[in-house]
Design a protein around this motif. Structure first.
Motif, short mmCIF file in Angstrom:
data_model
loop_
_atom_site.label_atom_id
_atom_site.label_comp_id
_atom_site.label_asym_id
_atom_site.label_seq_id
_atom_site.Cartn_x
_atom_site.Cartn_y
_atom_site.Cartn_z
N VAL A 115 0.85 -1.18 0.00
CA VAL A 115 0.00 0.00 0.00
C VAL A 115 0.89 1.24 0.00
N LYS A 116 0.30 2.37 -0.36
CA LYS A 116 1.04 3.62 -0.27
C LYS A 116 1.29 3.94 1.19
N GLY A 117 2.48 4.43 1.49
CA GLY A 117 2.79 4.82 2.85
C GLY A 117 4.29 4.89 3.07
N ASP A 118 4.66 5.33 4.25
CA ASP A 118 6.06 5.46 4.62
C ASP A 118 6.32 4.76 5.94
N GLY A 119 7.53 4.22 6.07
CA GLY A 119 7.96 3.63 7.33
C GLY A 119 8.21 4.72 8.36
N VAL A 120 8.40 4.32 9.60
CA VAL A 120 8.53 5.25 10.72
C VAL A 120 9.73 6.19 10.52
N PHE A 121 10.90 5.67 10.19
CA PHE A 121 12.09 6.50 9.99
C PHE A 121 11.95 7.35 8.73
N ALA A 122 11.47 6.77 7.66
CA ALA A 122 11.30 7.51 6.41
C ALA A 122 10.37 8.70 6.61
N LYS A 123 9.29 8.49 7.33
CA LYS A 123 8.33 9.57 7.58
C LYS A 123 8.97 10.69 8.39
N LEU A 124 9.76 10.33 9.38
CA LEU A 124 10.46 11.32 10.20
C LEU A 124 11.40 12.17 9.34
N LEU A 125 12.18 11.51 8.49
CA LEU A 125 13.09 12.22 7.59
C LEU A 125 12.32 13.12 6.62
N LYS A 126 11.29 12.59 6.02
CA LYS A 126 10.49 13.34 5.05
C LYS A 126 9.89 14.59 5.70
N ASN A 127 9.35 14.43 6.90
CA ASN A 127 8.73 15.56 7.60
C ASN A 127 9.75 16.62 7.99
N ALA A 128 11.02 16.21 8.13
CA ALA A 128 12.08 17.15 8.48
C ALA A 128 12.71 17.79 7.23
N GLY A 129 12.23 17.43 6.05
CA GLY A 129 12.71 18.05 4.83
C GLY A 129 13.87 17.36 4.15
N PHE A 130 14.23 16.15 4.60
CA PHE A 130 15.30 15.40 3.93
C PHE A 130 14.83 14.93 2.55
N ALA A 131 15.75 14.83 1.62
CA ALA A 131 15.48 14.18 0.34
C ALA A 131 15.61 12.68 0.59
N VAL A 132 14.54 11.94 0.40
CA VAL A 132 14.52 10.51 0.69
C VAL A 132 14.36 9.73 -0.62
N TYR A 133 15.20 8.71 -0.77
CA TYR A 133 15.16 7.83 -1.93
C TYR A 133 15.16 6.39 -1.44
N THR A 134 14.83 5.47 -2.33
CA THR A 134 14.98 4.05 -2.03
C THR A 134 16.03 3.49 -2.98
N GLU A 135 16.40 2.25 -2.75
CA GLU A 135 17.37 1.61 -3.63
C GLU A 135 16.83 1.50 -5.05
N GLU A 136 15.51 1.58 -5.19
CA GLU A 136 14.90 1.51 -6.52
C GLU A 136 14.99 2.83 -7.28
N ASP A 137 15.38 3.90 -6.58
CA ASP A 137 15.53 5.23 -7.19
C ASP A 137 16.99 5.54 -7.53
N ILE A 138 17.84 4.56 -7.50
CA ILE A 138 19.28 4.78 -7.56
C ILE A 138 19.71 5.57 -8.80
N LYS A 139 19.02 5.39 -9.91
CA LYS A 139 19.41 6.11 -11.13
C LYS A 139 19.26 7.62 -10.96
N GLU A 140 18.30 8.03 -10.12
CA GLU A 140 18.09 9.46 -9.88
C GLU A 140 19.23 10.09 -9.10
N ILE A 141 19.96 9.30 -8.33
CA ILE A 141 20.99 9.88 -7.46
C ILE A 141 22.41 9.54 -7.87
N GLN A 142 22.58 8.68 -8.84
CA GLN A 142 23.93 8.29 -9.23
C GLN A 142 24.76 9.45 -9.76
N ASN A 143 24.13 10.48 -10.28
CA ASN A 143 24.87 11.61 -10.85
C ASN A 143 25.04 12.76 -9.87
N LEU A 144 24.65 12.59 -8.64
CA LEU A 144 24.81 13.66 -7.65
C LEU A 144 26.28 13.84 -7.30
#
Length: 144
Positions: A115-144
């Motif tokens: 289902v759509k949703g976030d884990g406890v740690f992910a939600k905390l990071l997201k609410n604090a303004g962190f950029a959050v990715y998963t291992e499935e988003d790796i192509k988006e961050i490989q060029n950082l």
């Protein structure tokens, strides 16, 4: 750049079943960035191995139906402090985990239903303004 990363993605045996989810593309980022591994579930005092847990409504429950919210909250708080102390810019977290899942988690039925949703740690990071990715988003961050 400093990146907070789910420890299991770096090959540490922190998964509930005592194994890991090594992601070679995530590990490859260590050539250009500082990767800081955390396992919120271990930091919260849960053992490895441990019963699998999922989020059901507002609660994190293990497969035996026990509520494990306090351990997940404590672990998320500690991992968040580590991210802040280490001046992390982004997070790469294990998709669908009840701690680290971002955008998609399991529904609490232990049937593999997502289902759509976030884990406890992910939600905390997201609410604090962190950029959050998963291992499935790796192509988006490989060029950082």
């Amino acid at each position: 750049m400093n990146i907070i990363v789910s420890a299991c993605l770096l090959g540490l045996c922190t998964r509930y079943d005592g194994s890991h989810n090594l992601s070679a593309p995530v590990l490859e980022l260590s050539k250009k960035h500082n990767l800081i591994p955390v396992c919120p579930e271990q930091l919260g005092g849960l053992p490895t191995p441990r019963l699998p847990s999922e989020i059901l409504g507002d609660d994190v429950i293990n497969k035996e139906g026990q509520i494990v919210n306090p351990q997940f909250k404590k672990g998320a708080d500690i991992a968040f402090k580590i991210a802040k102390i280490c001046d992390c810019d982004i997070a790469i977290l294990k998709q669908r985990s009840p701690s680290c899942g971002f955008g998609e988690i399991y529904d609490g039925s232990f049937s593999g239903t997502k289902v759509k949703g976030d884990g406890v740690f992910a939600k905390l990071l997201k609410n604090a303004g962190f950029a959050v990715y998963t291992e499935e988003d790796i192509k988006e961050i490989q060029n950082l």
